[in-house]
Each structure stands twice: as structure tokens, then as C-alpha cells.
Design a protein around this motif. Structure first.
Motif, PDB file in Angstrom:
ATOM      1  N   LEU A  67       0.821  -1.205   0.000  1.00  0.00           N
ATOM      2  CA  LEU A  67       0.000   0.000   0.000  1.00  0.00           C
ATOM      3  C   LEU A  67       0.858   1.260   0.000  1.00  0.00           C
ATOM      4  N   PHE A  68       1.944   1.255   0.771  1.00  0.00           N
ATOM      5  CA  PHE A  68       2.846   2.398   0.764  1.00  0.00           C
ATOM      6  C   PHE A  68       3.513   2.558  -0.603  1.00  0.00           C
ATOM      7  N   GLY A  69       3.864   1.419  -1.221  1.00  0.00           N
ATOM      8  CA  GLY A  69       4.453   1.479  -2.559  1.00  0.00           C
ATOM      9  C   GLY A  69       3.479   2.021  -3.589  1.00  0.00           C
ATOM     10  N   LEU A  70       2.207   1.617  -3.483  1.00  0.00           N
ATOM     11  CA  LEU A  70       1.196   2.151  -4.390  1.00  0.00           C
ATOM     12  C   LEU A  70       1.034   3.654  -4.213  1.00  0.00           C
ATOM     13  N   LEU A 101      -4.973   8.068  -0.097  1.00  0.00           N
ATOM     14  CA  LEU A 101      -5.789   6.939   0.347  1.00  0.00           C
ATOM     15  C   LEU A 101      -4.933   5.716   0.631  1.00  0.00           C
ATOM     16  N   SER A 102      -3.937   5.474  -0.222  1.00  0.00           N
ATOM     17  CA  SER A 102      -3.084   4.298  -0.029  1.00  0.00           C
ATOM     18  C   SER A 102      -2.263   4.412   1.246  1.00  0.00           C
ATOM     19  N   ILE A 103      -1.756   5.608   1.543  1.00  0.00           N
ATOM     20  CA  ILE A 103      -1.012   5.787   2.792  1.00  0.00           C
ATOM     21  C   ILE A 103      -1.937   5.573   3.986  1.00  0.00           C
ATOM     22  N   GLY A 104      -3.151   6.132   3.917  1.00  0.00           N
ATOM     23  CA  GLY A 104      -4.090   5.959   5.017  1.00  0.00           C
ATOM     24  C   GLY A 104      -4.470   4.507   5.224  1.00  0.00           C
ATOM     25  N   ALA A 105      -4.743   3.803   4.137  1.00  0.00           N
ATOM     26  CA  ALA A 105      -5.100   2.385   4.249  1.00  0.00           C
ATOM     27  C   ALA A 105      -3.940   1.571   4.807  1.00  0.00           C
ATOM     28  N   GLY A 106      -2.719   1.902   4.378  1.00  0.00           N
ATOM     29  CA  GLY A 106      -1.564   1.187   4.896  1.00  0.00           C
ATOM     30  C   GLY A 106      -1.367   1.399   6.382  1.00  0.00           C
ATOM     31  N   LEU A 107      -1.571   2.635   6.857  1.00  0.00           N
ATOM     32  CA  LEU A 107      -1.433   2.907   8.285  1.00  0.00           C
ATOM     33  C   LEU A 107      -2.505   2.186   9.095  1.00  0.00           C
ATOM     34  N   ILE A 108      -3.735   2.146   8.572  1.00  0.00           N
ATOM     35  CA  ILE A 108      -4.806   1.430   9.277  1.00  0.00           C
ATOM     36  C   ILE A 108      -4.502  -0.062   9.349  1.00  0.00           C
ATOM     37  N   LEU A 165       7.154   3.335   4.040  1.00  0.00           N
ATOM     38  CA  LEU A 165       6.418   4.505   4.493  1.00  0.00           C
ATOM     39  C   LEU A 165       7.205   5.778   4.212  1.00  0.00           C
ATOM     40  N   LEU A 166       8.497   5.764   4.508  1.00  0.00           N
ATOM     41  CA  LEU A 166       9.317   6.934   4.224  1.00  0.00           C
ATOM     42  C   LEU A 166       9.339   7.246   2.740  1.00  0.00           C
ATOM     43  N   GLY A 167       9.403   6.191   1.919  1.00  0.00           N
ATOM     44  CA  GLY A 167       9.372   6.408   0.475  1.00  0.00           C
ATOM     45  C   GLY A 167       8.064   7.013   0.007  1.00  0.00           C
TER      46      GLY A 167
END
Length: 343
Positions: free
Chosen positions: A47-50, A90-97, A149-151
Motif C-alpha cells: 500500500l505504501f508502494g502504491l 488513500l493508499s497511505i491511510g489504508a496502509g497505516l490502518i 512509508l518513508l518512500g
């Protein structure tokens, strides 16, 4: 004499709110199954990569999709940029959840709160709880998630940099030049009336502009108009002041920049660009109304008070063959407030 009895308040031993009890803690699949844990970790990293991919595609869409193309009746550029940036967030948010639900610590914490400030012991406990939270998050021992995540967060900065292009082209050397040139008449800023030295009295100040702002072409249209006129006015506005010639202390090379005690200075403050016209006749001081920068016009516009870091630029004057005040050149230095390319 009446008897006195000390009131004894029993020490509170009960919690302020009854403990409702918690259901038995049930481990998650990722807590007991290493395979499920690794799978969840890969999902979060994906998800972070997306998110990073969508951020890059947003930048590509900025250049590839025409601003005037249509998509489903909407502006194609807006749809592409909005969709790309929205999917990145959205992808960052979904990954964090997903990370918090499946991989972070799953233990309940209860904290009793009091209205008083915390003691040193409680503060130490808070720091320990924060450090424990970092440990429970697994960010230190899960480099795949941390790095992805940093990326993703770094990639989100790319659209912001690209979108800065819409602020317009860089000014180049436009901030260093105005429309003033040799032989251009100095006129009153209200009606464009030309000015002779005899029109001004000692102690007088006149707000002025270059005559080109009032000129028209052969078809009767303004030579400069619209946005260009506003931009040039912001740089070329000047003030004329007349003082006794004996009061003027010109720098070397500026001995002939005035006419019978009449001097011309930029109207734009060198601090943050406010227009100035608060004139003190007796002291020859010009005061900026915004931040009280004060300039001595008898001494080459030198700053004598306030935050302005540069003297007020002076426009050299002469008289043309019809007796009107004219500039002998453009300003010899940039007008207006200091900026990054000006020392």
C-alpha cells in the motif's frame, strides 16, 4: 464552651469509576501465525508502494494530460491530478490502518486522569509509555514497512514541487528594471499632468508616474494596459520632493541627479514593498506607514530608523527642451523590498 471535633475524611480507596471489566483478550492471527504476520507486513508495504506510484503518476499526468481536454464532461487535467493525489493519500491511510490493526500492539491501556499537573514520576511514566509505543509499533524491527512509508511520504512531496510550476515563471531580471528610461517625462499619478520645476514649492511632495502609463497608440488604445500595467505601476511609482538645495547631501556621482532641489525617489519601501508618501517637510524624512521605516531624502534616501535594510532608490532627473521634468535613465538599482538575489 462547646465541644470541637476534628473532621476526619477517610482516605479514598476506590477508583473514581467502577472497573467495568474487559473481555478476555483474543490474539489476532498475526499475533500467533508468523506466516500471517509476514503477509500483513507485505500488504502494508504494498500500500505504501502504491502511494508512491500514484504520486509519481500525478506528476506525469500534470505534463501529459492537456489542461483543456475533457473526460466525462469534466476537465481531464483536474480529474487526473485529483485522482492521482487522492489515491496516493488513500493508499497511505489504508496502509497505516492495516499496520495498526494487524501488526501494532493489541493490548488495552488504562490511565487515571487528574486535574492537577503531572508529577515528575508521571512524566517519566509518560515518556516510558511513549517509548513502549514505539517499540510496540514495530517500526524499528520492521524495516520493510518503515522504509516503504518513508518512500511514500517522500513521493508525496513530488506533486507539491511540480504544482509550484503553476505559480508562474521565475521573474528573471524583471525585478531589477522598470519602464523608466532616458527622456521619459515624470507626470502626476492622478491625471497624468506634466510637471515643471516651477510647479513645485519647497517642502512639497508629489506622487508621480512615468508618462507612458497615460500614452495611447495611433488607434487610441493604451500603450500599456491590463495586468502588465499593474505590474509596471508596482515598480515604477515614484515621489517628487522639493527642498532647499543647500540641505541636500548627494553621494559622489549624484550631484546632478536633482533639478533646483527637486529629487525623485521610488515610492516602494525597501522593507516589504509598502507605498510611502508620509513626508516631513522640516526634517526631510519619509515615513513608511506599515512598519515605520524612515528614510532621509536629503541624504540619498538613507535609512535612519526601522526595519528597512536598504536606502530608497533614487531616479536621476533633468529638464527637457520644453521645460518638463524627465528621467535621465532607469533606476540604477532594483526597486522594492530585498529578495533572495539581492545582496
Amino acid at each position: 464552651m462547646s465541644d470541637h471535633h476534628d473532621l476526619v475524611v477517610p482516605e479514598a480507596t476506590e477508583e473514581p469509576i467502577a472497573n467495568p471489566g474487559l473481555p478476555e483478550h483474543l490474539p489476532r492471527p498475526t499475533d500467533v501465525d508468523p506466516v500471517a504476520e509476514k503477509r500483513a507486513e507485505r500488504q502494508v508495504a504494498t500500500l505504501f508502494g502504491l502511494s508512491a506510484l500514484f504520486a509519481i503518476l500525478t506528476c506525469v499526468a500534470y505534463f501529459a494530460v492537456g489542461k483543456y481536454d475533457a473526460f466525462l464532461g469534466l476537465g481531464a487535467s483536474n480529474v487526473a491530478l485529483g485522482s492521482g493525489l487522492g489515491l496516493a493519500l488513500l493508499s497511505i491511510g489504508a496502509g497505516l490502518i492495516q499496520w495498526s490493526r494487524k501488526l501494532m500492539s493489541d493490548h488495552e491501556i488504562v490511565e487515571m486522569r487528574h486535574p492537577a499537573s503531572s508529577s515528575e514520576e508521571e512524566r517519566s511514566e509518560a515518556v516510558a509509555a511513549f517509548e513502549q509505543g514505539l517499540e510496540d509499533s514495530g517500526i524499528a524491527r520492521r524495516p520493510l514497512i518503515r522504509n516503504s512509508l518513508l518512500g511514500a511520504m517522500g513521493a508525496l512531496g513530488l506533486p507539491a514541487i511540480v504544482f509550484l510550476r503553476d505559480l508562474g515563471p521565475l521573474p528573471g531580471d524583471k525585478l531589477q528594471h522598470t519602464v523608466w528610461k532616458k527622456g521619459m517625462r515624470v507626470v502626476q499619478d492622478v491625471d497624468g499632468a506634466r510637471i515643471r520645476p516651477s510647479d513645485m514649492q519647497i517642502g512639497q511632495l508629489v506622487n508621480a508616474e512615468p508618462e507612458v502609463f497615460f500614452e495611447t497608440n495611433s488607434e487610441g488604445e493604451p500603450v500599456i494596459e491590463g495586468t502588465e500595467l499593474l505590474q509596471e505601476k508596482a515598480k515604477a511609482a515614484v515621489i517628487l520632493v522639493r527642498m532647499h538645495p543647500d540641505d541636500i547631501k548627494p553621494w559622489k556621482g549624484r550631484e546632478n541627479w536633482g533639478v533646483d532641489g527637486i529629487l525623485c525617489f521610488s515610492k516602494i519601501c525597501t522593507h516589504v514593498g509598502c507605498p510611502i508618501s508620509l513626508w516631513e517637510q522640516q526634517t526631510h524624512h519619509l515615513l513608511c506607514p506599515c512598519h515605520q521605516s524612515t528614510f532621509d531624502l536629503a541624504d540619498n534616501g538613507k535609512v535612519i530608523f526601522g526595519p528597512a535594510g536598504r536606502h530608497l532608490p533614487q531616479l536621476p532627473l533633468a529638464v527637457d527642451d520644453q521645460g518638463y521634468l524627465v528621467a535621465t535613465s532607469d533606476f540604477t538599482e532594483p526597486v522594492g523590498p530585498s529578495y533572495w538575489e539581492r545582496g
